[in-house]
Design a protein around this motif. Structure first.
Motif, PDB file in Angstrom:
ATOM      1  N   UNK A  40       0.794  -1.219   0.000  1.00 24.40           N
ATOM      2  CA  UNK A  40       0.000   0.000   0.000  1.00 24.40           C
ATOM      3  C   UNK A  40       0.827   1.270   0.000  1.00 24.40           C
ATOM      4  N   UNK A  41       2.132   1.146   0.150  1.00 20.87           N
ATOM      5  CA  UNK A  41       2.996   2.327   0.141  1.00 20.87           C
ATOM      6  C   UNK A  41       3.492   2.608  -1.250  1.00 20.87           C
ATOM      7  N   UNK A  42       4.323   3.622  -1.387  1.00 25.12           N
ATOM      8  CA  UNK A  42       4.942   3.949  -2.663  1.00 25.12           C
ATOM      9  C   UNK A  42       6.443   3.805  -2.501  1.00 25.12           C
ATOM     10  N   UNK A  43       7.069   3.274  -3.501  1.00 22.93           N
ATOM     11  CA  UNK A  43       8.514   3.138  -3.466  1.00 22.93           C
ATOM     12  C   UNK A  43       9.175   4.443  -3.864  1.00 22.93           C
ATOM     13  N   UNK A  44      10.473   4.404  -3.984  1.00 27.98           N
ATOM     14  CA  UNK A  44      11.217   5.551  -4.450  1.00 27.98           C
ATOM     15  C   UNK A  44      12.502   5.050  -5.087  1.00 27.98           C
ATOM     16  N   UNK A  45      13.071   5.853  -5.926  1.00 27.26           N
ATOM     17  CA  UNK A  45      14.322   5.498  -6.580  1.00 27.26           C
ATOM     18  C   UNK A  45      14.976   6.754  -7.115  1.00 27.26           C
ATOM     19  N   UNK A  46      16.098   6.568  -7.795  1.00 25.68           N
ATOM     20  CA  UNK A  46      16.808   7.692  -8.393  1.00 25.68           C
ATOM     21  C   UNK A  46      17.369   7.276  -9.740  1.00 25.68           C
ATOM     22  N   UNK A  47      17.356   8.210 -10.667  1.00 24.05           N
ATOM     23  CA  UNK A  47      18.064   8.074 -11.929  1.00 24.05           C
ATOM     24  C   UNK A  47      19.289   8.967 -11.793  1.00 24.05           C
ATOM     25  N   UNK A  48      20.474   8.363 -11.814  1.00 21.66           N
ATOM     26  CA  UNK A  48      21.722   9.117 -11.667  1.00 21.66           C
ATOM     27  C   UNK A  48      22.450   9.064 -12.998  1.00 21.66           C
ATOM     28  N   UNK A  49      22.825  10.219 -13.502  1.00 21.47           N
ATOM     29  CA  UNK A  49      23.503  10.308 -14.785  1.00 21.47           C
ATOM     30  C   UNK A  49      24.948  10.709 -14.530  1.00 21.47           C
ATOM     31  N   UNK A  50      25.872   9.913 -15.081  1.00 22.59           N
ATOM     32  CA  UNK A  50      27.296  10.164 -14.904  1.00 22.59           C
ATOM     33  C   UNK A  50      27.867  10.908 -16.107  1.00 22.59           C
ATOM     34  N   UNK A  51      28.984  11.598 -15.906  1.00 30.93           N
ATOM     35  CA  UNK A  51      29.629  12.392 -16.952  1.00 30.93           C
ATOM     36  C   UNK A  51      30.093  11.521 -18.110  1.00 30.93           C
ATOM     37  N   UNK A  52      30.470  10.286 -17.826  1.00 26.01           N
ATOM     38  CA  UNK A  52      30.925   9.368 -18.868  1.00 26.01           C
ATOM     39  C   UNK A  52      30.853   7.954 -18.305  1.00 26.01           C
ATOM     40  N   UNK A  53      31.330   7.012 -19.081  1.00 26.47           N
ATOM     41  CA  UNK A  53      31.348   5.622 -18.644  1.00 26.47           C
ATOM     42  C   UNK A  53      32.646   5.268 -17.916  1.00 26.47           C
ATOM     43  N   UNK A  54      33.499   6.238 -17.671  1.00 24.15           N
ATOM     44  CA  UNK A  54      34.775   5.992 -16.992  1.00 24.15           C
ATOM     45  C   UNK A  54      34.530   5.522 -15.558  1.00 24.15           C
ATOM     46  N   UNK A  55      35.416   4.695 -15.080  1.00 22.02           N
ATOM     47  CA  UNK A  55      35.270   4.118 -13.747  1.00 22.02           C
ATOM     48  C   UNK A  55      35.185   5.124 -12.620  1.00 22.02           C
ATOM     49  N   UNK A  56      35.766   6.288 -12.776  1.00 24.15           N
ATOM     50  CA  UNK A  56      35.749   7.288 -11.715  1.00 24.15           C
ATOM     51  C   UNK A  56      34.927   8.519 -12.100  1.00 24.15           C
ATOM     52  N   UNK A  57      33.966   8.316 -12.991  1.00 19.71           N
ATOM     53  CA  UNK A  57      33.127   9.431 -13.440  1.00 19.71           C
ATOM     54  C   UNK A  57      32.268   9.945 -12.295  1.00 19.71           C
ATOM     55  N   UNK A  58      32.022  11.229 -12.329  1.00 19.95           N
ATOM     56  CA  UNK A  58      31.203  11.881 -11.311  1.00 19.95           C
ATOM     57  C   UNK A  58      29.768  12.010 -11.800  1.00 19.95           C
ATOM     58  N   UNK A  59      28.800  11.923 -10.882  1.00 20.95           N
ATOM     59  CA  UNK A  59      27.409  12.171 -11.275  1.00 20.95           C
ATOM     60  C   UNK A  59      27.234  13.624 -11.712  1.00 20.95           C
ATOM     61  N   UNK A  60      26.483  13.833 -12.790  1.00 18.17           N
ATOM     62  CA  UNK A  60      26.230  15.189 -13.272  1.00 18.17           C
ATOM     63  C   UNK A  60      24.742  15.538 -13.271  1.00 18.17           C
ATOM     64  N   UNK A  61      23.897  14.554 -13.111  1.00 18.26           N
ATOM     65  CA  UNK A  61      22.461  14.802 -13.085  1.00 18.26           C
ATOM     66  C   UNK A  61      21.750  13.727 -12.285  1.00 18.26           C
ATOM     67  N   UNK A  62      20.690  14.118 -11.605  1.00 18.14           N
ATOM     68  CA  UNK A  62      19.930  13.173 -10.788  1.00 18.14           C
ATOM     69  C   UNK A  62      18.454  13.528 -10.849  1.00 18.14           C
ATOM     70  N   UNK A  63      17.633  12.508 -10.915  1.00 19.75           N
ATOM     71  CA  UNK A  63      16.192  12.679 -10.814  1.00 19.75           C
ATOM     72  C   UNK A  63      15.714  11.753  -9.702  1.00 19.75           C
ATOM     73  N   UNK A  64      15.022  12.306  -8.705  1.00 16.24           N
ATOM     74  CA  UNK A  64      14.409  11.478  -7.667  1.00 16.24           C
ATOM     75  C   UNK A  64      13.074  10.998  -8.199  1.00 16.24           C
ATOM     76  N   UNK A  65      12.838   9.705  -8.069  1.00 12.17           N
ATOM     77  CA  UNK A  65      11.646   9.077  -8.632  1.00 12.17           C
ATOM     78  C   UNK A  65      10.670   8.692  -7.527  1.00 12.17           C
TER      79      UNK A  65
END
Length: 176
Positions: A40-65
């Protein structure tokens, strides 16, 4: 949870992808991922977008779902997120710092009598294969991912994952 746009220079340097997102394939009341939708509750999640596919890439965009994200697939500059309680949500990620929602395909009674919960996304050409727990396999034409069209929906088997192999659809379900 994670979307990593490919960057040619990363591949040329032999860089690796960031670690995969954490998720649970089990624990839910219907054999799929644990979500709060059934209680009966609602879940939550995030879409996190990284600068590139590099192993040490930093997140550059996020959407809370406002739903439990179960998978993400990218078609052109559109991120397609499956949400256990929602259906499919399509985001324009042209500007990775500010992703914006384009459209949704709700997994509700308008889609099928038993729409289920989308679990996994697979792409074969312009066809999106959606494994839907309690709702079978849903096929969506994403030739234009900004205007997706449902091709087939309405089966009732449990589909935790599905993949096309030649001219056959191989389905992973709970009881078969």
């Amino acid at each position: 949870k994670t979307y990593c746009p490919p960057a040619a220079e990363d591949a040329a340097l032999g860089e690796t992808m960031p670690p995969p997102p954490e998720f649970s394939h089990t624990g839910g009341g219907n054999g799929g991922p644990r979500t709060s939708e059934l209680s009966g509750g609602r879940g939550y999640g995030r879409l996190v977008i990284f600068a590139s596919a590099a192993g040490e890439a930093e997140p550059v965009g996020t959407v809370t779902l406002p739903f439990s994200a179960t998978d993400v697939l990218v078609a052109d500059d559109v991120a397609i997120v499956s949400g256990a309680e929602e259906g499919l949500v399509f985001f324009d990620v042209t500007d990775v710092a500010t992703p914006t929602e384009i459209t949704r395909i709700r997994f509700d009674q308008d889609l099928a009598n038993v729409p289920g919960n989308p679990e996994r996304l697979r792409r074969v050409g312009d066809m999106l294969v959606v494994a839907s727990n309690r709702g079978g396999v849903v096929l969506v034409d994403i030739a234009n991912p900004r205007a997706p069209e449902v091709v087939s929906a309405g089966n009732q088997e449990r589909a935790l994952d599905a993949v096309l192999v030649g001219d056959r659809l191989v389905l992973a379900g709970l009881d078969k």
